[in-house]
Design an enzyme around this catalytic site. Structure first.
Site, PDB file in Angstrom:
ATOM      1  N   CYS A 142      -5.542  10.902  -4.584  1.00 20.61           N
ATOM      2  CA  CYS A 142      -6.399  10.782  -2.980  1.00 20.61           C
ATOM      3  C   CYS A 142      -5.102  12.765  -1.960  1.00 20.61           C
ATOM      4  CB  CYS A 142      -6.635   9.782  -1.811  1.00 20.61           C
ATOM      5  SG  CYS A 142      -7.408   8.749  -3.324  1.00 20.61           S
ATOM      6  N   GLU A 160     -14.985   6.050   2.619  1.00 22.52           N
ATOM      7  CA  GLU A 160     -13.898   4.607   2.121  1.00 22.52           C
ATOM      8  C   GLU A 160     -12.396   4.651   2.055  1.00 22.52           C
ATOM      9  OE1 GLU A 160     -15.356   1.953   0.272  1.00 22.52           O
ATOM     10  OE2 GLU A 160     -13.148   1.327   0.222  1.00 22.52           O
ATOM     11  N   GLY A 195       1.609  10.938  -3.925  1.00 28.61           N
ATOM     12  CA  GLY A 195       0.906  11.354  -5.343  1.00 28.61           C
ATOM     13  C   GLY A 195      -0.534  10.758  -5.103  1.00 28.61           C
TER      14      GLY A 195
HETATM   15  C1  UGA Z   1      -4.958   6.287  -0.130  1.00 34.16           C
HETATM   16  C2  UGA Z   1      -5.251   5.937   1.294  1.00 34.16           C
HETATM   17  O1  UGA Z   1      -4.293   5.054   1.742  1.00 34.16           O
HETATM   18  C3  UGA Z   1      -6.744   5.306   1.432  1.00 34.16           C
HETATM   19  O2  UGA Z   1      -7.022   4.565   2.924  1.00 34.16           O
HETATM   20  C4  UGA Z   1      -7.868   6.157   0.697  1.00 34.16           C
HETATM   21  O3  UGA Z   1      -8.793   5.025   0.670  1.00 34.16           O
HETATM   22  C5  UGA Z   1      -7.035   6.383  -0.056  1.00 34.16           C
HETATM   23  O4  UGA Z   1      -6.083   7.046  -0.664  1.00 34.16           O
HETATM   24  C6  UGA Z   1      -8.812   7.666  -0.788  1.00 34.16           C
HETATM   25  O5  UGA Z   1      -9.139   8.944   0.130  1.00 34.16           O
HETATM   26  O6  UGA Z   1      -8.936   6.608  -1.473  1.00 34.16           O
HETATM   27  P1  UGA Z   1      -4.105   5.785  -2.221  1.00 34.16           P
HETATM   28  O7  UGA Z   1      -4.178   7.311  -2.763  1.00 34.16           O
HETATM   29  O8  UGA Z   1      -4.954   4.376  -3.399  1.00 34.16           O
HETATM   30  O9  UGA Z   1      -4.838   5.724  -0.802  1.00 34.16           O
HETATM   31  O10 UGA Z   1      -2.377   4.908  -1.967  1.00 34.16           O
HETATM   32  P2  UGA Z   1      -1.655   4.767  -0.523  1.00 34.16           P
HETATM   33  O11 UGA Z   1      -1.088   3.394  -0.865  1.00 34.16           O
HETATM   34  O12 UGA Z   1      -2.109   5.671  -0.070  1.00 34.16           O
HETATM   35  O13 UGA Z   1      -0.399   6.078  -1.242  1.00 34.16           O
HETATM   36  C7  UGA Z   1      -0.162   7.538  -1.036  1.00 34.16           C
HETATM   37  C8  UGA Z   1       1.229   8.252  -1.489  1.00 34.16           C
HETATM   38  O14 UGA Z   1       1.611   8.065  -0.690  1.00 34.16           O
HETATM   39  C9  UGA Z   1       2.279   6.906  -2.526  1.00 34.16           C
HETATM   40  O15 UGA Z   1       2.106   8.105  -3.495  1.00 34.16           O
HETATM   41  C10 UGA Z   1       2.414   6.102  -2.036  1.00 34.16           C
HETATM   42  O16 UGA Z   1       4.107   6.452  -2.997  1.00 34.16           O
HETATM   43  C11 UGA Z   1       3.574   6.880  -0.834  1.00 34.16           C
HETATM   44  N1  UGA Z   1       3.552   6.345  -0.031  1.00 34.16           N
HETATM   45  C12 UGA Z   1       2.779   5.295   0.954  1.00 34.16           C
HETATM   46  C13 UGA Z   1       5.097   7.202   0.400  1.00 34.16           C
HETATM   47  O17 UGA Z   1       5.648   7.539  -0.075  1.00 34.16           O
HETATM   48  N2  UGA Z   1       6.011   6.293   1.058  1.00 34.16           N
HETATM   49  C14 UGA Z   1       5.039   5.737   2.175  1.00 34.16           C
HETATM   50  O18 UGA Z   1       5.316   5.380   3.449  1.00 34.16           O
HETATM   51  C15 UGA Z   1       3.481   5.152   2.070  1.00 34.16           C
END
Ligand code: UGA
Length: 446
Positions: A266, A154, A263
């Site tokens: 995942c 996923e 954070g």
């Molecule tokens: C992540 C992946 O993006 C999904 O594709 C994957 O399905 C999911 O893990 C999983 O393995 O289930 P998610 O953890 O929901 O999704 O959140 P993200 O939107 O990816 O963000 C993760 C972290 O990265 C957040 O803390 C966000 O603030 C940080 N982030 C994201 C940044 O610091 N900079 C960015 O440019 C993007």
């Protein structure tokens, strides 16, 4: 098609609801009876935009039901999704006990051909392990039932889960039987009709695609975060660096935003698990290890900067905006806010905190620090006698804060914007000692 989804966490629940919306008959299973009861009433236990509406619609259409009876769910379905958690074990590896418990239940209860689909994020080789576990149970029963394993990771993001499931960038299917592959193709007809790209590969590759994708995104974030620390020191602007880098098609602007570190449930877990998988076979995942180190360092560096600019933290009150690991979710697992708050308190500060959705979970995760934290009713209350505001999570409602209202109740006027959401607001620089992230507070050049 009749589908059972075992596990109603983020992945399982969203997958179940979307499959129901695609007109399949879905039975979602969980051992948590209270959760099942609330789902039967159409109540979603997590905050995920759009999910409750879709759930209610499909309950009314009788396309989805919820039960804690795993046996009947297994018996009555052609496809069984395993979507239970794979939390980190003490050594960082993924704990497979829940996945293997489900495999044992499947082995004990199947009576005719099934496709067993692994949706959980699992170490490479788990498909084989699940197969062996089911076969072992079948042998004990002395009933040779045919089944096939498929890996179908996923890629949904929390806060955008429904959107991501309805319009994924790709669907990955790892298989070792044409019969199972054809069933999976039929399952996803609705996505094929939308021209969503499919990747068909073997099970091990599919399992690894998930880890490689998450680890790569984590590396990308850690990279830009490290650049941001350097940029601040040398007078460069990380937002402009990201913008220009992202214009190169080979790099892309996505996941290139600096901040307090990644954070959630995942990236932190999956990067550590990938390192462990490498260790187990004698391949050091040195780049991923560096990303993990940089991510931990980021939170520590932020507190050091706040401390330096404010001339110490002892006796100071810090107003925190945003606790969830990102906006539009109530998830606080491994959120940067948790470590930052702990570091601030350990340096002598008191905290006023507010988050639109993450308060309840944060209160629990910070239970040993709660005598130093005041949980506030709204974003304005955090400013009460505060010396500084630290914006950690970029909830859209924080973008248009009434700055004078915030300032009015403060003791001092520091404002650390860890997500640069007030970038274009010229007022903020007049009202506060404003510290954007990854750049100096440059005067506007006209
Ligand atoms: C992540 C992946 O993006 C999904 O594709 C994957 O399905 C999911 O893990 C999983 O393995 O289930 P998610 O953890 O929901 O999704 O959140 P993200 O939107 O990816 O963000 C993760 C972290 O990265 C957040 O803390 C966000 O603030 C940080 N982030 C994201 C940044 O610091 N900079 C960015 O440019 C993007």
């Amino acid at each position: 098609m009749n589908i059972a989804v075992i596990g109603t966490g983020y992945v399982g629940l969203v997958q179940g609801v979307i499959m129901a919306d695609f007109n399949h008959n879905v039975t979602c299973v969980d051992i948590d009876i209270d959760k099942i009861k609330s789902l039967q009433r159409g109540e979603v236990p997590i905050y995920e935009p759009g999910l409750e509406e879709l759930l209610k619609k499909n309950i009314l259409r009788k396309k989805i039901s919820f039960t804690s009876n795993i046996k009947s769910a297994i018996k009555n379905s052609e496809i069984i999704f395993i979507a239970v958690g794979t939390p980190p074990a003490m050594d960082g590896s993924a704990d497979l006990q829940y996945v293997l418990n489900v495999a044992r239940e499947i082995g004990k209860n199947i009576e005719n051909y099934k496709v067993i689909v692994n949706k959980s994020t699992v170490p490479i080789g788990t498909g084989k392990l699940v197969k062996d576990t089911i076969e072992h149970e079948l042998k004990k029963r002395n009933s040779p039932v045919e089944f096939n394993i498929v890996s179908n990771p996923e890629f949904l993001r929390e806060g955008k889960a429904v959107e991501d499931c309805l319009n994924p960038d790709r669907v990955v299917i790892g298989y070792n039987s044409i019969k199972a592959l054809n069933i999976m193709k039929e399952l996803y007809t609705k996505l094929e009709e939308k021209n969503i790209p499919f990747v068909f590969t073997n099970i091990e590759t599919s399992e690894m695609i998930k880890y490689a994708s998450n680890a790569f995104l984590a590396v990308k974030i850690s990279f830009i975060n490290e650049i941001s620390l350097l940029a601040e020191k040398v007078g460069a602007n990380t937002d402009d660096i990201s913008l220009a880098m992202g214009m190169d098609n080979r790099i892309s602007p996505k996941f290139l935003k600096c901040g307090p570190g990644y954070g959630g449930s995942c990236f932190p877990k999956d990067t550590k698990a990938l390192v462990k998988i490498g260790d187990n076979v004698g391949e050091e995942m040195s780049v991923v290890k560096a990303a993990i180190y940089a991510n931990e360092k980021q939170k520590f560096k932020i507190v050091e900067k706040i401390k330096k600019e404010m001339n110490g933290l002892n006796g100071k009150t810090i107003g925190i905006l945003g606790l969830s690991f990102k906006p539009d979710t109530d998830d606080v697992r491994d959120a940067p806010s948790i470590d930052i708050i702990k570091h601030l308190i350990n340096n002598g500060a008191k905290i006023n905190a507010y988050c639109p959705k993450g308060m309840k979970e944060a209160k629990w995760r910070l239970r040993n620090f709660n005598n130093k934290i005041l949980y506030c009713e709204n974003e304005y209350e955090v400013s009460n006698k505060a010396d500084s505001i630290v914006l950690i999570t970029e909830w859209s409602q924080f973008e248009n804060l009434d700055l004078n209202k915030i300032k009015k109740n403060m003791r001092d006027n520091f404002y650390f914007d860890l997500r640069n959401i007030h970038n274009k607001n010229t007022e903020i620089k007049k009202t506060f000692k404003y510290f954007p992230f990854g750049k100096k507070n440059h005067p506007i050049i006209s």
